[in-house]
Design an enzyme around this catalytic site. Structure first.
Site, mmCIF file in Angstrom:
data_model
loop_
_atom_site.group_PDB
_atom_site.id
_atom_site.type_symbol
_atom_site.label_atom_id
_atom_site.label_comp_id
_atom_site.label_asym_id
_atom_site.label_seq_id
_atom_site.Cartn_x
_atom_site.Cartn_y
_atom_site.Cartn_z
ATOM 1 N N SER A 137 -38.544 11.477 0.888
ATOM 2 C CA SER A 137 -39.904 9.942 1.643
ATOM 3 C C SER A 137 -39.798 9.084 0.488
ATOM 4 C CB SER A 137 -40.713 10.881 1.583
ATOM 5 O OG SER A 137 -42.204 9.866 1.770
ATOM 6 N N TYR A 150 -49.471 14.556 0.013
ATOM 7 C CA TYR A 150 -47.987 13.833 0.124
ATOM 8 C C TYR A 150 -47.112 14.398 -0.961
ATOM 9 C CZ TYR A 150 -44.170 12.861 3.082
ATOM 10 O OH TYR A 150 -43.167 12.465 3.686
#
Length: 281
Positions: A137, A150
């Site tokens: 990501s 995350y």
């Protein structure tokens, strides 16, 4: 025409995994794809005859991962592209995400890909070739308020990919960390977990950012189909990149992150370098 390849892709029920598996099959490649539900795996197996094989797998179960990787190799004879795609976002302030949820986030986003890598690397080493795509990501390069847990899991996967690339390069194996920004997947919707922001001190940072993420869900500029094409194109290259930010926001965010680090390193270089023994001592 590109040489046909055999893919092993985790998390193919939706999003990037589904788009990439469909594209690879359209190109005439073979795809072994993992799902959590047996009916989804069975449907995928019927999708493209001998070229598609759906496998039921929870990536947090190492024994199960080893079994499905062995099944894929038995079915197709080799594996050319490994896509660590299965993952989800755990959102909330670092202080408020429960310890059990932090553990689960790392089990899925970090230990799951590690289970896959340990299972596939013997085959890739034997072949002296292959390509690993780790779907991390932009949050694996740059942090945001309310996304810290995350971020931590994706930073870890980034590091694993970078180190692995150095480890396997002499064996003809490539590694690319795929770093998407906002795409119209279920990342911020059904796939995500949210810890409510109850602490008032965090409402203007965590709370505001999480409300923005939820409001933005379904309207992100990123197209999963175009992302799949970008990933497909990368594995056709002789010298693929180690990092591939996907989406304009990801490219912009990566540039901002590294420019900021370089500026700070240069500003405090004398302080940092002064921590060594003087020359000759």
């Amino acid at each position: 025409m590109p040489t046909p390849k055999t893919w092993f892709i985790t998390g193919v029920s939706s999003g990037f995994g589904a788009a990439l598996a469909d594209l690879a099959l359209e190109k005439g490649d073979k795809v072994a794809a993992t799902f959590r539900k047996p009916e989804q795996a069975e449907e995928f197996t019927r999708k493209a005859g001998e070229n598609s094989r759906g496998l039921v797998c929870d990536v947090t179960d190492e024994a199960q991962v080893k079994t499905v990787v062995a099944d894929a190799i038995a079915a197709f004879g080799r594996l050319d592209v490994i896509v660590n795609n299965a993952g989800y976002g755990s959102l909330g302030s670092i202080e408020e995400v429960p310890a059990g949820e932090v553990q689960r986030q790392f089990e899925v986003n970090v230990f799951g890909p590690l289970h896959v890598l340990r299972a596939v690397l013997p085959q890739l080493r034997e072949q002296r070739g292959g390509h690993v795509l780790n779907v991390t990501s932009i949050g694996g390069l740059k942090t945001f308020p309310g996304v810290g847990i995350y971020n931590a899991s994706k930073f870890a996967l980034e590091a694993i990919g970078e180190s692995l690339a150095q480890q396997v390069k002499p064996l003809g194996i490539h590694v690319t960390n795929i770093e998407p920004s906002g795409f119209r997947t279920e990342w911020a919707g059904a796939s995500a977990t949210y810890a409510e922001t109850h602490i008032e001190d965090y409402q203007s940072t965590v709370g505001e950012n999480l409300r923005g993420i939820q409001d933005y869900s379904g309207r992100q500029p990123g197209d999963p189909v175009r992302a799949a094409q970008a990933m497909y194109d990368v594995v056709q290259q002789d010298n693929p990149p180690l990092h591939l930010p996907l989406g304009k926001a990801a490219v912009k965010g990566a540039r901002e992150k590294f420019e900021s680090i370089l500026k700070e390193v240069n500003e405090y270089a004398a302080v940092g370098e002064g921590a060594d023994y003087p020359a000759g001592e």
